[in-house]
Motif scaffolding. Structure first.
Motif, PDB file in Angstrom:
ATOM      1  N   THR A 174      34.754  28.980 -50.061  1.00 32.29           N
ATOM      2  CA  THR A 174      34.348  27.455 -50.453  1.00 32.29           C
ATOM      3  C   THR A 174      32.766  27.154 -49.925  1.00 32.29           C
ATOM      4  O   THR A 174      32.133  26.771 -50.443  1.00 32.29           O
ATOM      5  CB  THR A 174      35.270  26.533 -50.179  1.00 32.29           C
ATOM      6  OG1 THR A 174      36.605  26.630 -50.778  1.00 32.29           O
ATOM      7  CG2 THR A 174      34.867  25.068 -50.372  1.00 32.29           C
TER       8      THR A 174
ATOM      9  N   ASN B 149      30.255  29.470 -51.397  1.00 34.19           N
ATOM     10  CA  ASN B 149      29.594  28.780 -52.903  1.00 34.19           C
ATOM     11  C   ASN B 149      29.066  27.653 -52.563  1.00 34.19           C
ATOM     12  O   ASN B 149      27.811  27.495 -53.310  1.00 34.19           O
ATOM     13  CB  ASN B 149      31.045  28.656 -53.700  1.00 34.19           C
ATOM     14  CG  ASN B 149      31.836  29.957 -54.028  1.00 34.19           C
ATOM     15  OD1 ASN B 149      31.043  31.150 -53.904  1.00 34.19           O
ATOM     16  ND2 ASN B 149      33.052  29.830 -54.543  1.00 34.19           N
ATOM     17  N   ARG B 150      29.405  26.671 -51.875  1.00 34.06           N
ATOM     18  CA  ARG B 150      28.499  25.593 -51.731  1.00 34.06           C
ATOM     19  C   ARG B 150      27.265  25.642 -50.869  1.00 34.06           C
ATOM     20  O   ARG B 150      26.176  25.082 -51.472  1.00 34.06           O
ATOM     21  CB  ARG B 150      29.363  24.332 -50.901  1.00 34.06           C
ATOM     22  CG  ARG B 150      30.751  23.997 -51.442  1.00 34.06           C
ATOM     23  CD  ARG B 150      30.976  22.852 -51.639  1.00 34.06           C
ATOM     24  NE  ARG B 150      32.334  22.316 -52.367  1.00 34.06           N
ATOM     25  CZ  ARG B 150      32.936  21.246 -51.722  1.00 34.06           C
ATOM     26  NH1 ARG B 150      32.789  20.455 -50.879  1.00 34.06           N
ATOM     27  NH2 ARG B 150      34.103  21.062 -52.546  1.00 34.06           N
TER      28      ARG B 150
ATOM     29  N   MET C  47      25.448  28.284 -51.245  1.00 36.18           N
ATOM     30  CA  MET C  47      24.687  28.842 -52.359  1.00 36.18           C
ATOM     31  C   MET C  47      24.081  27.957 -53.492  1.00 36.18           C
ATOM     32  O   MET C  47      22.821  27.928 -53.955  1.00 36.18           O
ATOM     33  CB  MET C  47      25.353  30.048 -53.344  1.00 36.18           C
ATOM     34  CG  MET C  47      25.600  31.245 -52.268  1.00 36.18           C
ATOM     35  SD  MET C  47      24.018  32.166 -51.870  1.00 36.18           S
ATOM     36  CE  MET C  47      23.344  32.846 -53.257  1.00 36.18           C
ATOM     37  N   ASP C  48      24.989  26.836 -53.847  1.00 32.98           N
ATOM     38  CA  ASP C  48      24.421  25.868 -54.887  1.00 32.98           C
ATOM     39  C   ASP C  48      23.522  25.023 -54.140  1.00 32.98           C
ATOM     40  O   ASP C  48      22.851  24.553 -54.913  1.00 32.98           O
ATOM     41  CB  ASP C  48      26.019  25.022 -54.980  1.00 32.98           C
ATOM     42  CG  ASP C  48      27.032  25.653 -56.032  1.00 32.98           C
ATOM     43  OD1 ASP C  48      26.875  26.940 -56.734  1.00 32.98           O
ATOM     44  OD2 ASP C  48      28.119  25.376 -55.976  1.00 32.98           O
ATOM     45  N   TRP C  49      23.842  24.673 -52.982  1.00 29.89           N
ATOM     46  CA  TRP C  49      22.643  24.057 -52.343  1.00 29.89           C
ATOM     47  C   TRP C  49      21.327  24.447 -52.233  1.00 29.89           C
ATOM     48  O   TRP C  49      20.437  24.148 -52.682  1.00 29.89           O
ATOM     49  CB  TRP C  49      23.060  23.624 -50.638  1.00 29.89           C
ATOM     50  CG  TRP C  49      22.162  22.909 -50.080  1.00 29.89           C
ATOM     51  CD1 TRP C  49      21.826  21.304 -50.284  1.00 29.89           C
ATOM     52  CD2 TRP C  49      21.197  23.323 -49.115  1.00 29.89           C
ATOM     53  NE1 TRP C  49      20.839  21.225 -49.424  1.00 29.89           N
ATOM     54  CE2 TRP C  49      20.490  22.074 -48.824  1.00 29.89           C
ATOM     55  CE3 TRP C  49      20.917  24.401 -48.645  1.00 29.89           C
ATOM     56  CZ2 TRP C  49      19.170  22.222 -47.924  1.00 29.89           C
ATOM     57  CZ3 TRP C  49      19.818  24.746 -47.770  1.00 29.89           C
ATOM     58  CH2 TRP C  49      19.046  23.724 -47.185  1.00 29.89           C
TER      59      TRP C  49
ATOM     60  N   PHE D  93      20.151  27.031 -54.159  1.00 25.38           N
ATOM     61  CA  PHE D  93      19.703  27.123 -55.379  1.00 25.38           C
ATOM     62  C   PHE D  93      19.567  25.873 -56.487  1.00 25.38           C
ATOM     63  O   PHE D  93      19.273  25.810 -57.655  1.00 25.38           O
ATOM     64  CB  PHE D  93      20.391  28.114 -56.233  1.00 25.38           C
ATOM     65  CG  PHE D  93      19.757  29.670 -55.581  1.00 25.38           C
ATOM     66  CD1 PHE D  93      18.849  30.233 -55.883  1.00 25.38           C
ATOM     67  CD2 PHE D  93      20.719  30.262 -54.507  1.00 25.38           C
ATOM     68  CE1 PHE D  93      18.200  31.395 -55.301  1.00 25.38           C
ATOM     69  CE2 PHE D  93      20.403  31.201 -54.002  1.00 25.38           C
ATOM     70  CZ  PHE D  93      19.392  32.004 -54.302  1.00 25.38           C
TER      71      PHE D  93
ATOM     72  N   THR E 219      21.589  23.554 -57.254  1.00 21.31           N
ATOM     73  CA  THR E 219      22.872  23.002 -58.157  1.00 21.31           C
ATOM     74  C   THR E 219      23.731  21.797 -57.394  1.00 21.31           C
ATOM     75  O   THR E 219      23.363  21.898 -56.335  1.00 21.31           O
ATOM     76  CB  THR E 219      23.630  24.305 -58.791  1.00 21.31           C
ATOM     77  OG1 THR E 219      24.419  24.707 -57.729  1.00 21.31           O
ATOM     78  CG2 THR E 219      22.650  25.002 -59.685  1.00 21.31           C
ATOM     79  N   SER E 220      24.625  21.367 -58.168  1.00 21.25           N
ATOM     80  CA  SER E 220      25.202  20.116 -57.517  1.00 21.25           C
ATOM     81  C   SER E 220      26.243  20.795 -56.268  1.00 21.25           C
ATOM     82  O   SER E 220      26.580  22.002 -56.769  1.00 21.25           O
ATOM     83  CB  SER E 220      26.157  19.579 -58.570  1.00 21.25           C
ATOM     84  OG  SER E 220      25.590  18.279 -58.948  1.00 21.25           O
ATOM     85  N   THR E 221      26.321  19.895 -55.314  1.00 25.16           N
ATOM     86  CA  THR E 221      27.127  20.514 -54.280  1.00 25.16           C
ATOM     87  C   THR E 221      27.719  19.006 -53.612  1.00 25.16           C
ATOM     88  O   THR E 221      26.833  18.296 -53.658  1.00 25.16           O
ATOM     89  CB  THR E 221      26.708  21.609 -53.412  1.00 25.16           C
ATOM     90  OG1 THR E 221      27.905  21.857 -52.727  1.00 25.16           O
ATOM     91  CG2 THR E 221      25.813  20.906 -52.488  1.00 25.16           C
ATOM     92  N   THR E 222      28.738  19.232 -52.827  1.00 29.59           N
ATOM     93  CA  THR E 222      29.350  18.065 -52.254  1.00 29.59           C
ATOM     94  C   THR E 222      29.436  18.621 -50.835  1.00 29.59           C
ATOM     95  O   THR E 222      29.891  19.664 -50.424  1.00 29.59           O
ATOM     96  CB  THR E 222      30.549  17.698 -52.749  1.00 29.59           C
ATOM     97  OG1 THR E 222      30.635  17.438 -54.037  1.00 29.59           O
ATOM     98  CG2 THR E 222      31.216  16.299 -51.822  1.00 29.59           C
TER      99      THR E 222
END
Length: 127
Positions: free
Chosen positions: A8, A11-12, A14-16, A18, A20-23
């Motif tokens: 988790t 993944n978050r 990597m999302d941050w 690049f 993309t949305s993340t929490t």
């Protein structure tokens, strides 16, 4: 401790990176102690009993790709057992596990013992 982010957290991150949305994690982050180690995808077996409860952890700003706890983490009146590692969870309504790792050496406790991770003793690194 390098490369002990959960799936988790990886993944978050990597999302941050690049865009993309993340929490973000729900603060405060908490340290849990485990009697059986977890993995990237599976939580370990958390200590239960005595007056055990997860402890809030604070860190200073990262330097050289790492952080460490800035205050002692102290658990009092622990149940008997052997601690083999730690995990970091957030405080969401359904908590999310972010990081995990082994102790430098397993710690066997008798019922009622205290356990302490001194300030600077829990180091986390992604380098």
């Amino acid at each position: 401790m390098a490369d002990n982010l959960t799936n988790t957290a990886e993944n978050r991150a990597m999302d941050w990176l690049f865009g993309t949305s993340t929490t973000a994690p729900t603060l405060p982050l908490k340290v849990a102690l485990v009697t059986a180690a977890g993995s990237d995808s599976t939580a370990g077996t958390e200590v239960t009993g005595g007056s055990y409860a997860r402890k809030n952890v604070t860190v200073a700003a990262a330097t050289s790709g790492g952080v460490a706890n800035s205050a002692d983490l102290v658990w009092t009146a622990m149940p008997a057992g052997t601690i083999v590692g730690w995990e970091i969870w957030d405080s969401a309504g359904t908590p999310i596990r972010w990081w995990y790792g082994p102790l430098d050496a397993n710690k066997t406790l008798a019922s009622g013992d205290d356990y302490k991770i001194a300030a600077g003793g829990l180091t986390l690194s992604i380098s």
